[in-house]
Design a protein around this motif. Structure first.
Motif, PDB file in Angstrom:
ATOM      1  N   ILE A  49       3.873  -8.577  -5.510  1.00 39.87           N
ATOM      2  CA  ILE A  49       5.052  -9.304  -5.760  1.00 39.87           C
ATOM      3  C   ILE A  49       5.310 -10.441  -4.706  1.00 39.87           C
ATOM      4  CG2 ILE A  49       7.485  -8.843  -6.143  1.00 39.87           C
ATOM      5  CD1 ILE A  49       6.742  -5.995  -6.986  1.00 39.87           C
ATOM      6  N   LEU A  50       5.749 -11.329  -5.075  1.00 38.60           N
ATOM      7  CA  LEU A  50       6.056 -12.488  -4.409  1.00 38.60           C
ATOM      8  C   LEU A  50       7.423 -12.020  -3.667  1.00 38.60           C
ATOM      9  CD1 LEU A  50       5.459 -15.358  -3.029  1.00 38.60           C
ATOM     10  CD2 LEU A  50       6.831 -16.226  -4.830  1.00 38.60           C
ATOM     11  N   ASN A  51       7.394 -12.309  -2.120  1.00 39.13           N
ATOM     12  CA  ASN A  51       8.308 -11.946  -1.435  1.00 39.13           C
ATOM     13  C   ASN A  51       9.373 -13.493  -1.223  1.00 39.13           C
ATOM     14  OD1 ASN A  51      10.718 -11.918   0.532  1.00 39.13           O
ATOM     15  ND2 ASN A  51       9.508 -10.283   1.845  1.00 39.13           N
ATOM     16  N   PRO A  52      10.321 -13.613  -2.079  1.00 36.53           N
ATOM     17  CA  PRO A  52      11.065 -14.965  -1.858  1.00 36.53           C
ATOM     18  C   PRO A  52      11.621 -15.432  -0.668  1.00 36.53           C
ATOM     19  CG  PRO A  52      12.673 -13.515  -2.951  1.00 36.53           C
ATOM     20  CD  PRO A  52      11.097 -12.625  -2.780  1.00 36.53           C
ATOM     21  N   VAL A  53      11.810 -14.549   0.422  1.00 39.54           N
ATOM     22  CA  VAL A  53      12.333 -14.792   1.750  1.00 39.54           C
ATOM     23  C   VAL A  53      11.236 -15.496   2.545  1.00 39.54           C
ATOM     24  CG1 VAL A  53      13.284 -13.856   3.868  1.00 39.54           C
ATOM     25  CG2 VAL A  53      13.821 -12.825   1.552  1.00 39.54           C
ATOM     26  N   ASP A  54      10.057 -14.871   2.700  1.00 38.96           N
ATOM     27  CA  ASP A  54       8.968 -15.330   3.451  1.00 38.96           C
ATOM     28  C   ASP A  54       7.800 -15.841   2.977  1.00 38.96           C
ATOM     29  OD1 ASP A  54       7.501 -13.214   2.811  1.00 38.96           O
ATOM     30  OD2 ASP A  54       7.740 -12.299   4.810  1.00 38.96           O
ATOM     31  N   ARG A  55       7.854 -15.812   1.517  1.00 34.15           N
ATOM     32  CA  ARG A  55       6.966 -16.339   0.511  1.00 34.15           C
ATOM     33  C   ARG A  55       5.412 -15.410   0.713  1.00 34.15           C
ATOM     34  NH1 ARG A  55       9.442 -18.437  -3.103  1.00 34.15           N
ATOM     35  NH2 ARG A  55       7.515 -19.840  -3.776  1.00 34.15           N
ATOM     36  N   GLY A  56       5.504 -14.317   1.535  1.00 32.68           N
ATOM     37  CA  GLY A  56       4.539 -13.551   1.407  1.00 32.68           C
ATOM     38  C   GLY A  56       4.258 -12.578   0.481  1.00 32.68           C
ATOM     39  N   THR A  57       3.624 -11.516   0.285  1.00 32.97           N
ATOM     40  CA  THR A  57       3.368 -10.672  -0.865  1.00 32.97           C
ATOM     41  C   THR A  57       3.536  -9.477  -0.518  1.00 32.97           C
ATOM     42  OG1 THR A  57       0.821 -10.595  -0.550  1.00 32.97           O
ATOM     43  CG2 THR A  57       1.744 -12.187  -2.359  1.00 32.97           C
ATOM     44  N   ILE A  58       3.978  -8.615  -1.524  1.00 30.58           N
ATOM     45  CA  ILE A  58       4.164  -7.288  -1.160  1.00 30.58           C
ATOM     46  C   ILE A  58       3.514  -6.317  -2.308  1.00 30.58           C
ATOM     47  CG2 ILE A  58       5.894  -5.258  -1.351  1.00 30.58           C
ATOM     48  CD1 ILE A  58       8.038  -7.561  -0.897  1.00 30.58           C
ATOM     49  N   PRO A  59       2.505  -5.643  -1.694  1.00 25.58           N
ATOM     50  CA  PRO A  59       1.739  -4.926  -2.679  1.00 25.58           C
ATOM     51  C   PRO A  59       2.585  -3.993  -3.405  1.00 25.58           C
ATOM     52  CG  PRO A  59       0.749  -4.555  -0.561  1.00 25.58           C
ATOM     53  CD  PRO A  59       2.288  -5.351  -0.375  1.00 25.58           C
ATOM     54  N   ALA A  60       1.983  -3.761  -4.776  1.00 25.65           N
ATOM     55  CA  ALA A  60       2.807  -2.764  -5.619  1.00 25.65           C
ATOM     56  C   ALA A  60       1.915  -1.829  -6.146  1.00 25.65           C
ATOM     57  CB  ALA A  60       3.423  -3.577  -6.993  1.00 25.65           C
ATOM     58  N   ALA A  61       2.216  -0.700  -5.791  1.00 26.31           N
ATOM     59  CA  ALA A  61       1.405   0.639  -6.144  1.00 26.31           C
ATOM     60  C   ALA A  61       1.840   0.911  -7.607  1.00 26.31           C
ATOM     61  CB  ALA A  61       1.753   1.876  -5.556  1.00 26.31           C
ATOM     62  N   ILE A  62       0.592   0.751  -8.568  1.00 29.56           N
ATOM     63  CA  ILE A  62       0.887   0.852  -9.973  1.00 29.56           C
ATOM     64  C   ILE A  62      -0.396   1.374 -10.514  1.00 29.56           C
ATOM     65  CG2 ILE A  62       0.445  -1.500 -10.594  1.00 29.56           C
ATOM     66  CD1 ILE A  62       1.967  -1.218 -12.741  1.00 29.56           C
ATOM     67  N   SER A  63      -0.540   2.483 -10.994  1.00 29.12           N
ATOM     68  CA  SER A  63      -1.602   2.954 -11.687  1.00 29.12           C
ATOM     69  C   SER A  63      -2.078   2.554 -13.162  1.00 29.12           C
ATOM     70  CB  SER A  63      -1.693   4.576 -11.512  1.00 29.12           C
ATOM     71  OG  SER A  63      -1.378   5.033 -10.095  1.00 29.12           O
ATOM     72  N   SER A  64      -3.318   2.828 -13.635  1.00 25.29           N
ATOM     73  CA  SER A  64      -3.832   2.724 -14.838  1.00 25.29           C
ATOM     74  C   SER A  64      -2.413   3.549 -15.966  1.00 25.29           C
ATOM     75  CB  SER A  64      -5.115   3.212 -15.159  1.00 25.29           C
ATOM     76  OG  SER A  64      -5.518   3.036 -16.328  1.00 25.29           O
ATOM     77  N   GLY A  65      -2.178   2.953 -16.897  1.00 25.30           N
ATOM     78  CA  GLY A  65      -1.521   3.502 -17.892  1.00 25.30           C
ATOM     79  C   GLY A  65       0.194   3.196 -17.449  1.00 25.30           C
ATOM     80  N   GLU A  66       0.445   2.512 -16.526  1.00 26.02           N
ATOM     81  CA  GLU A  66       1.774   2.337 -15.850  1.00 26.02           C
ATOM     82  C   GLU A  66       2.152   1.126 -15.989  1.00 26.02           C
ATOM     83  OE1 GLU A  66       2.043   4.146 -12.072  1.00 26.02           O
ATOM     84  OE2 GLU A  66       2.399   5.900 -12.505  1.00 26.02           O
ATOM     85  N   ALA A  67       3.739   1.021 -15.732  1.00 24.19           N
ATOM     86  CA  ALA A  67       4.274  -0.478 -16.074  1.00 24.19           C
ATOM     87  C   ALA A  67       5.358  -0.694 -14.933  1.00 24.19           C
ATOM     88  CB  ALA A  67       5.027  -0.530 -17.234  1.00 24.19           C
ATOM     89  N   ILE A  68       5.398  -1.893 -14.487  1.00 23.82           N
ATOM     90  CA  ILE A  68       6.226  -2.353 -13.597  1.00 23.82           C
ATOM     91  C   ILE A  68       6.973  -3.509 -13.861  1.00 23.82           C
ATOM     92  CG2 ILE A  68       4.540  -3.761 -12.085  1.00 23.82           C
ATOM     93  CD1 ILE A  68       5.998  -2.813  -9.498  1.00 23.82           C
ATOM     94  N   ALA A  69       8.378  -3.766 -13.521  1.00 23.32           N
ATOM     95  CA  ALA A  69       9.009  -5.025 -13.608  1.00 23.32           C
ATOM     96  C   ALA A  69       9.487  -5.496 -12.515  1.00 23.32           C
ATOM     97  CB  ALA A  69      10.002  -4.683 -14.641  1.00 23.32           C
ATOM     98  N   SER A  70       9.590  -6.756 -12.441  1.00 28.53           N
ATOM     99  CA  SER A  70      10.004  -7.307 -11.016  1.00 28.53           C
ATOM    100  C   SER A  70      11.009  -8.507 -11.486  1.00 28.53           C
ATOM    101  CB  SER A  70       9.093  -8.283 -10.179  1.00 28.53           C
ATOM    102  OG  SER A  70       8.465  -9.057 -10.948  1.00 28.53           O
ATOM    103  N   SER A  71      11.833  -8.980 -10.547  1.00 24.73           N
ATOM    104  CA  SER A  71      12.932 -10.108 -10.677  1.00 24.73           C
ATOM    105  C   SER A  71      13.126 -10.610  -9.433  1.00 24.73           C
ATOM    106  CB  SER A  71      14.297  -9.070 -11.179  1.00 24.73           C
ATOM    107  OG  SER A  71      15.033 -10.599 -11.553  1.00 24.73           O
ATOM    108  N   GLY A  72      13.254 -11.726  -9.418  1.00 23.74           N
ATOM    109  CA  GLY A  72      13.660 -12.761  -8.132  1.00 23.74           C
ATOM    110  C   GLY A  72      14.273 -13.936  -8.238  1.00 23.74           C
ATOM    111  N   VAL A  73      14.445 -14.678  -7.229  1.00 26.86           N
ATOM    112  CA  VAL A  73      15.289 -15.955  -7.388  1.00 26.86           C
ATOM    113  C   VAL A  73      14.583 -17.077  -7.746  1.00 26.86           C
ATOM    114  CG1 VAL A  73      16.833 -14.925  -5.598  1.00 26.86           C
ATOM    115  CG2 VAL A  73      14.708 -16.138  -4.704  1.00 26.86           C
ATOM    116  N   ASP A  74      13.334 -17.063  -7.801  1.00 32.11           N
ATOM    117  CA  ASP A  74      12.669 -18.446  -8.216  1.00 32.11           C
ATOM    118  C   ASP A  74      12.477 -18.323  -9.753  1.00 32.11           C
ATOM    119  OD1 ASP A  74      12.270 -18.988  -5.565  1.00 32.11           O
ATOM    120  OD2 ASP A  74      10.057 -18.340  -5.081  1.00 32.11           O
TER     121      ASP A  74
END
Length: 74
Positions: A49-74
Motif C-alpha cells: 500500500i502506498l504511504n501518502p506521507v512519504d510516498r514509500g510502500t507498506i507491505p500488506a499481509a494477505i493470503s490466498s483466498g483473502e481480501a483487503i481494502a485500502s483508502s487514501g488521500v490520492d
C-alpha cells in the motif's frame, strides 16, 4: 458507497472466476483487492500500500483466498 460498490464488484468477479475454475488471480479495483493462488511460477502474490506521507510502500499481509481494502488521500 463507492467503496462498498467496488468491494462488492471484486467479490462478485472472484465468485465468477472461482465458478469458471480459475486457480489464480489478483483483482484490484482501485484499492479493493482479492487474491487467490500464486503466480504461474509458484511465487506468492505480493501486495503493498502506498504511504501518502512519504510516498514509500507498506507491505500488506494477505493470503490466498483473502481480501483487503485500502483508502487514501490520492
Amino acid at each position: 458507497t463507492d467503496g462498498i460498490a467496488k468491494g462488492y464488484a471484486v467479490d462478485e468477479v472472484a465468485v465468477l472466476l472461482d465458478q469458471l475454475g480459475v486457480e489464480a488471480y489478483l483483482l484490484n479495483f482501485s484499492g479493493n483487492m482479492r487474491l487467490k493462488g500464486a503466480h504461474l511460477d509458484g511465487r506468492p502474490w505480493s501486495v503493498a500500500i502506498l504511504n501518502p506521507v512519504d510516498r514509500g510502500t507498506i507491505p500488506a499481509a494477505i493470503s490466498s483466498g483473502e481480501a483487503i481494502a485500502s483508502s487514501g488521500v490520492d
